[in-house]
Motif scaffolding. Structure first.
Motif, PDB file in Angstrom:
ATOM      1  N   ALA A 128       0.851  -1.201   0.000  1.00  0.00           N
ATOM      2  CA  ALA A 128       0.000   0.000   0.000  1.00  0.00           C
ATOM      3  C   ALA A 128       0.888   1.253   0.000  1.00  0.00           C
ATOM      4  O   ALA A 128       0.448   2.327  -0.400  1.00  0.00           O
ATOM      5  N   VAL A 129       2.113   1.094   0.484  1.00  0.00           N
ATOM      6  CA  VAL A 129       3.070   2.209   0.443  1.00  0.00           C
ATOM      7  C   VAL A 129       3.987   1.980  -0.754  1.00  0.00           C
ATOM      8  O   VAL A 129       4.604   0.921  -0.874  1.00  0.00           O
ATOM      9  N   ARG A 130       4.022   2.957  -1.645  1.00  0.00           N
ATOM     10  CA  ARG A 130       4.797   2.782  -2.876  1.00  0.00           C
ATOM     11  C   ARG A 130       5.892   3.827  -3.008  1.00  0.00           C
ATOM     12  O   ARG A 130       5.633   5.011  -2.825  1.00  0.00           O
ATOM     13  N   PHE A 131       7.056   3.329  -3.334  1.00  0.00           N
ATOM     14  CA  PHE A 131       8.158   4.231  -3.662  1.00  0.00           C
ATOM     15  C   PHE A 131       8.079   4.477  -5.167  1.00  0.00           C
ATOM     16  O   PHE A 131       8.196   3.545  -5.961  1.00  0.00           O
ATOM     17  N   LEU A 132       7.849   5.729  -5.553  1.00  0.00           N
ATOM     18  CA  LEU A 132       7.617   6.015  -6.973  1.00  0.00           C
ATOM     19  C   LEU A 132       8.876   6.452  -7.712  1.00  0.00           C
ATOM     20  O   LEU A 132       8.994   6.224  -8.914  1.00  0.00           O
ATOM     21  N   GLY A 133       9.775   7.102  -7.042  1.00  0.00           N
ATOM     22  CA  GLY A 133      11.002   7.549  -7.716  1.00  0.00           C
ATOM     23  C   GLY A 133      11.673   8.624  -6.899  1.00  0.00           C
ATOM     24  O   GLY A 133      11.005   9.372  -6.183  1.00  0.00           O
ATOM     25  N   PRO A 134      12.993   8.699  -7.001  1.00  0.00           N
ATOM     26  CA  PRO A 134      13.726   9.604  -6.104  1.00  0.00           C
ATOM     27  C   PRO A 134      13.778  11.069  -6.533  1.00  0.00           C
ATOM     28  O   PRO A 134      14.234  11.903  -5.771  1.00  0.00           O
ATOM     29  N   THR A 135      13.360  11.372  -7.765  1.00  0.00           N
ATOM     30  CA  THR A 135      13.419  12.783  -8.180  1.00  0.00           C
ATOM     31  C   THR A 135      11.999  13.354  -8.237  1.00  0.00           C
ATOM     32  O   THR A 135      11.038  12.612  -8.468  1.00  0.00           O
ATOM     33  N   PRO A 136      11.866  14.668  -8.040  1.00  0.00           N
ATOM     34  CA  PRO A 136      10.521  15.269  -8.038  1.00  0.00           C
ATOM     35  C   PRO A 136       9.723  14.964  -9.310  1.00  0.00           C
ATOM     36  O   PRO A 136       8.530  14.679  -9.239  1.00  0.00           O
TER      37      PRO A 136
END
Lengths: 248, 210
Positions: free
Chosen positions: A130-138
């Motif tokens: 349910a918690v997603r890491f989408l990407g490190p840059t804005p």
């Protein structure tokens, strides 16, 4: 040898800390405190209600900042809101989609969400994905959130944390779909975009008041009162400085 | 929301508080023989090292979420492309290093143009957002509309009789009310950040445990 800046910060902390402890003890002692209305915090429970009624998910974005850097305080403010919404989501059996842009924030957000389900004895409803890491840059984070808001079954959107110009891409995606949006950020440059796209906004320091408004924690209410007194003190110092420079 | 007492959470709180106090003291105090700054640097190095492990968690999360999406057939094709791209860059990075031609090519010709494309959309999004926010609803929105239009007109490079007055008005709006408002917000944010930091140091806020 202590520098001028260090001395000023030290004096600031030496005034602030006792004030905070004093007000916290007063609130703990049962003293009633009336806090001014912040419509965004009042509207937060309705997001969960909307999601639960529609059987869709609630998107909770923690912004493009993370823990360990300058944005840590904003990320923690987002986590406080997440903690509250996690409790509500567990109670109303509504599945949240939490997005982060910082890998160090990912396990913390998972822990906060899990604790919400644990507190309500609904741990079976908790999903780590349910918690997603989408990407490190804005930009990458914004692209990910745009996809979530535009294509997934989302009923409402709550975002609190550090957000730059890329917020507009996310906010517009939500607004275009007619989602109910509550957004808060401490970034002054982003606030016009937030004002243009969100139904309710948390302006600047308001994002740090989540613990006092949502969780009614005495320590948070106490620190909020201390913050107000420090603000008055700073206003007084500024006025005295202006008078000083004007007269002398 | 009541906090439950547990030994583990108390240990975390003590460690976090102690580390925070040491780092803070290193900022203020310089005692001969007691190298707080060095200790502070070591702790910050540890924090960076620990945070590096989070990269692994992030990668695992990306794989799990995208596999889930493929299984549920929700944007599965995009997830497949994401995983394939991730795997390719990882293989190139591990075999030839992060400065290899393939990795650099991917960043230069795929990631950077994609990000630029995304941000170029901002111009259209700003227009749509302005259209929405400039709707006349109440006195505040009327003022916003009026000031917005005047500032927009003042940016136009046309010569008309009151162009200089308008430019002066624009400069005043930006230098006085806008700056005053922004500084007020920044001051409030600073107080909020200090409060959050103190609550963390005192163990009141514990995002790491419960």
């Amino acid at each position: 040898m202590i520098t001028e800046t260090q001395a000023l910060v030290l004096v600031f902390l030496l005034i602030f800390l006792p004030l905070m402890l004093f007000f916290t003890s007063r609130v703990r002692g049962g003293r009633e405190v009336s806090l001014r209305r912040i419509p965004a915090f009042e509207a937060l429970p309705s997001l969960i209600g909307r999601a639960a009624e529609s059987g869709q998910a609630l998107h909770i974005g923690l912004g493009s900042g993370g823990v360990g850097g300058r944005e840590t305080a904003s990320a923690l403010a987002g986590l406080t809101v997440l903690g509250y919404l996690a409790d509500q989501a567990a109670v109303f059996d509504c599945s949240p989609v939490v997005t982060v842009a910082d890998m160090a924030l990912l396990p913390v957000a998972q822990d906060v969400l899990r604790n919400g389900y644990l507190r309500q004895n609904r741990l079976r409803g908790y999903r780590p994905t349910a918690v997603r890491f989408l990407g490190p840059t804005p930009a990458v984070y914004a692209a990910g959130v745009m996809d979530v808001l535009a294509h997934e079954e989302i009923a409402a959107n709550a975002m609190v944390g550090t957000m730059g110009d890329e917020y507009l891409l996310m906010g517009e995606s939500g607004a275009k779909r007619g989602l109910n949006q509550i957004v808060g950020t401490s970034n002054v440059e982003t606030l016009p975009f937030v004002f243009a796209t969100a139904d309710e906004t948390l302006i600047g320091e308001e994002i740090f008041a989540g613990g006092a408004y949502l969780l009614r924690l005495p320590e948070h209410i106490g620190s909020l009162l201390a913050q107000d007194w420090m603000r008055l003190l700073l206003v007084g110092v500024i006025l005295i400085g202006v008078l000083w420079r004007t007269v002398l | 929301m009541k906090r439950r007492f547990s030994i583990s959470s108390s240990i975390y709180t003590v460690i976090a508080g102690a580390v925070g106090v040491i780092v803070l003291l290193g900022f203020f105090v310089e005692i001969e023989g007691l190298h707080l700054q060095d200790f502070q640097a070591i702790l910050l190095d540890w924090a960076v090292t620990i945070a590096a492990f989070a990269f692994l968690l992030g990668a695992i999360n990306v794989v799990r979420v995208n596999l889930m999406r493929i299984r549920q057939r929700k944007g599965g094709l995009y997830s497949l492309v994401t995983l394939a791209a991730m795997l390719l860059v990882l293989v190139f990075g591990l075999t030839d290093g992060p400065h290899s031609l393939a990795v650099q090519w991917t960043f230069k010709w795929v990631l950077v143009p994609l990000q630029a494309t995304l941000f170029s959309l901002m111009a259209f999004f700003v227009v749509v957002a302005a259209w929405r926010v400039f709707r006349l609803r109440n006195l505040e929105s009327a003022l916003l509309l009026l000031v917005g239009v005047l500032i927009l007109v003042s940016q136009v490079p046309l010569k008309f009789p009151w162009a200089e007055d308008l430019a002066g008005f624009k400069n005043w709006i930006l230098a006085v009310p806008a700056t005053a408002g922004a500084r007020g917000i920044i001051l409030g944010v600073t107080l909020g950040i200090v409060t959050t930091g103190l609550r963390l140091l005192l163990g009141i806020d514990r995002p790491y445990s419960d």
